[in-house]
Design a protein around this motif. Structure first.
Motif, mmCIF file in Angstrom:
data_model
loop_
_atom_site.group_PDB
_atom_site.id
_atom_site.type_symbol
_atom_site.label_atom_id
_atom_site.label_comp_id
_atom_site.label_asym_id
_atom_site.label_seq_id
_atom_site.Cartn_x
_atom_site.Cartn_y
_atom_site.Cartn_z
ATOM 1 N N GLU A 297 0.835 -1.203 0.000
ATOM 2 C CA GLU A 297 0.000 0.000 0.000
ATOM 3 C C GLU A 297 0.867 1.250 0.000
ATOM 4 N N LEU A 298 1.943 1.252 0.792
ATOM 5 C CA LEU A 298 2.826 2.417 0.858
ATOM 6 C C LEU A 298 3.529 2.668 -0.469
ATOM 7 N N LYS A 299 3.826 1.588 -1.203
ATOM 8 C CA LYS A 299 4.478 1.740 -2.503
ATOM 9 C C LYS A 299 3.585 2.437 -3.519
ATOM 10 N N GLN A 300 2.270 2.350 -3.318
ATOM 11 C CA GLN A 300 1.334 3.035 -4.219
ATOM 12 C C GLN A 300 1.343 4.544 -3.995
ATOM 13 N N GLY A 301 1.923 4.972 -2.879
ATOM 14 C CA GLY A 301 1.994 6.389 -2.554
ATOM 15 C C GLY A 301 0.942 6.780 -1.547
ATOM 16 N N THR A 302 1.330 7.562 -0.570
ATOM 17 C CA THR A 302 0.395 8.047 0.441
ATOM 18 C C THR A 302 0.836 9.428 0.903
ATOM 19 N N ASN A 303 -0.113 10.249 1.316
ATOM 20 C CA ASN A 303 0.187 11.602 1.793
ATOM 21 C C ASN A 303 0.310 11.678 3.307
ATOM 22 N N VAL A 304 -0.462 10.830 3.992
ATOM 23 C CA VAL A 304 -0.488 10.852 5.453
ATOM 24 C C VAL A 304 -0.450 9.415 5.967
ATOM 25 N N ILE A 305 0.357 9.191 7.001
ATOM 26 C CA ILE A 305 0.354 7.904 7.700
ATOM 27 C C ILE A 305 -0.112 8.132 9.127
ATOM 28 N N VAL A 306 -1.065 7.307 9.559
ATOM 29 C CA VAL A 306 -1.468 7.258 10.957
ATOM 30 C C VAL A 306 -1.014 5.895 11.478
ATOM 31 N N ALA A 307 -0.226 5.886 12.558
ATOM 32 C CA ALA A 307 0.421 4.636 12.975
ATOM 33 C C ALA A 307 0.509 4.517 14.485
ATOM 34 N N THR A 308 0.573 3.287 14.940
ATOM 35 C CA THR A 308 0.973 3.009 16.321
ATOM 36 C C THR A 308 2.501 2.912 16.345
ATOM 37 N N PRO A 309 3.138 3.200 17.485
ATOM 38 C CA PRO A 309 4.606 3.367 17.508
ATOM 39 C C PRO A 309 5.408 2.143 17.061
ATOM 40 N N GLY A 310 5.075 0.972 17.592
ATOM 41 C CA GLY A 310 5.874 -0.215 17.288
ATOM 42 C C GLY A 310 5.900 -0.556 15.817
ATOM 43 N N ARG A 311 4.734 -0.523 15.182
ATOM 44 C CA ARG A 311 4.693 -0.863 13.757
ATOM 45 C C ARG A 311 5.374 0.194 12.905
ATOM 46 N N MET A 312 5.337 1.458 13.328
ATOM 47 C CA MET A 312 6.030 2.500 12.583
ATOM 48 C C MET A 312 7.532 2.237 12.589
ATOM 49 N N ILE A 313 8.056 1.808 13.729
ATOM 50 C CA ILE A 313 9.486 1.493 13.824
ATOM 51 C C ILE A 313 9.841 0.323 12.912
ATOM 52 N N ASP A 314 8.948 -0.664 12.819
ATOM 53 C CA ASP A 314 9.180 -1.794 11.896
ATOM 54 C C ASP A 314 9.398 -1.295 10.477
#
Length: 480
Positions: A116-133
């Protein structure tokens, strides 16, 4: 400010706000939006229910250029439920501007998120642990980030997320605007923020006054805990609330109360820590759609969950933490609407309740409740009529954007090696559709979705039942 027009926002943002019925900025929005538009760092003390998600979502969406394909904002939140809520808010406000928002959560396949991220995104909403991954794998590039937001930053540092936040902060560009939001702010939290932001403005919104004005608080004295169930029924029959959240202190009490009410025919569901994440999402969504009208909960949803139009909050048990009480009653009286909160106070809970009155600086009125059989019959009739009404409304109107935007489903996706450009090419060849009519496009394994803008979606669906994408036939329909 008494109008969103005074913030010098893009036309598409103002139109979305009007469609969403955001008429007058809340106090936190009036104070925060101008500062974030100017990209100045801030720490904001503001409780839930005051419109703080929109306070940062509006400047973020306003800053992003139409059709921009770069990551411009990162929002970190402590829970999955809050992440999904914030994503929904950003997508609604940015829908006419075609802003793409991705939610990055743990316990979900990394592979799907990376695609999904490879398709391009403007905003990410994330929990901390997965963002670090994702940062460790290089699947997220923060180089062009304009905004870094932490919501419920106080919870982050009391729940052991400090190391994760430090790791994320090392990847945030110095040029990014940083905005931290918190329900409580003490000197320790200010010290932490001093380490992350050199020059920042501190904003404290006086929500206590807001709560006093919008939420009518009462309590009922109950001699013994075992008498509370009958008093609870008295309250429901007498006040006949459209929607009710009942808070308990423990999972066990929530389960017992649920079984009792279910056996008596109340339209009720329960939510607590032993309920799976997926089931919780389903229950909250069903409650928002008025498929039932009473939700029993432990404190798992006392904070961070936005459910509109809750008529009544009942504290079946009194929390020992006064801050929890404030979060609980904040589920009602939201977005400028009136609400009611009633607490059932047994003899052994009097001290905790007195502490709450001291904490909130509010002397809460005691009331007595009695009901007659007529009240019970009227309550049951009222709830039946309400549920029928909302079922009709749900069938008649699925989308707040009322035809301005129609999301279509295309029966072809990644497994057929379809890319966003293929979808754009196919739709651009349709008479009456132009590139400017195409909104957010998302491609999944077996299907894709596209927002058709400018009120052209209904006509397109009437004229076409299938289209050709990359030399392959694909069926189309409205996405439900």
């Amino acid at each position: 400010m008494n109008s969103f027009n005074n913030f010098n926002l893009d036309t598409e943002i103002l139109k979305s706000l009007d469609i969403l019925d955001y008429k007058i900025p809340s106090q936190v929005q009036s104070r925060v939006i101008p500062i974030l538009i100017d990209k100045k760092d801030i720490l904001v003390k503001s409780k839930t229910g005051t419109g703080k998600s929109a306070a940062f979502a509006i400047p973020i969406c306003n800053k992003i250029k139409k059709l921009e394909n770069k990551l411009k904002a990162l929002v970190i939140v402590p829970t999955r439920e809050l992440a999904l809520q914030v994503k929904e808010e950003i997508e609604k406000i940015g829908r006419l501007k075609m802003i793409k928002c991705s939610v990055i959560l743990g316990k979900e396949p990394l592979k799907n998120q990376i695609l999904e991220l490879k398709q391009g995104t403007n905003v990410i909403v994330a929990t901390p642990g997965r963002m670090i991954d994702h940062l460790s794998r290089g699947s997220v590039d923060l180089g062009d980030l304009d905004y870094f937001i932490i919501d419920e930053v106080d919870k982050m540092f009391t729940k052991g997320f400090e190391t994760d936040i430090n790791t994320i902060m090392k990847n945030i560009p110095n040029t990014s605007c940083k905005a931290f939001f918190s329900a409580t702010v003490d000197n320790d939290l200010k010290e932490i923020c001093n380490g992350y932001m050199k020059d920042y403005e501190y904003i404290e919104v006086d929500e206590e006054e807001i709560l006093k004005n919008q939420i009518e608080e009462k309590y009922i004295k109950v001699e013994k805990q075992e008498l509370k169930y009958d008093v609870l029924k008295n309250v429901l029959y007498k006040f006949k609330p459209e929607t009710t959240i009942i808070f308990t202190n423990t999972k066990k009490q929530a389960e017992v109360l649920y079984e009792n009410m279910k056996s008596e025919g109340f339209l009720v569901e329960q939510i607590h820590g032993d309920i799976s994440q997926e089931r919780r999402f389903y229950i909250i969504d069903s409650f928002k759609k008025h498929e039932f009208n009473i939700l029993i909960s432990s404190d798992i949803i006392s904070r961070g969950i936005h459910i509109d139009d809750v008529s009544l909050v009942i504290n079946y048990d009194i929390p020992s933490d006064s801050e929890i009480y404030v979060h609980r009653i904040g589920r009602t009286g939201r977005a400028g609407k009136r609400g009611k909160a009633i607490s059932l106070v047994s003899n052994n809970e009097c001290r905790d309740f007195e502490n709450i009155e001291v904490y909130t600086k509010n002397k809460i009125e005691v009331i007595d409740i009695e009901y007659c059989e007529k009240d019970k019959i009227e309550y049951q009739k009222t709830i039946k009529e309400l549920l029928n009404k909302y079922a009709l409304l749900e069938n008649q109107e699925q989308d707040e954007f009322k035809g301005e935007v129609v999301k279509i489903h295309i029966s072809i996706g990644k497994k057929k090696k379809i890319r966003i450009g293929d979808i754009v090419g196919a739709l651009s060849n349709i008479d009456g559709l132009e590139n400017s009519d195409l909104g957010v496009i998302k491609i999944y394994d077996n299907y894709s979705t596209v927002d058709i803008l400018n009120q052209k979606g209904k006509k397109f669906l009437n004229d076409y039942k299938e289209i050709i994408v990359k030399n392959k036939k694909a069926k189309i329909r409205e996405e439900k």
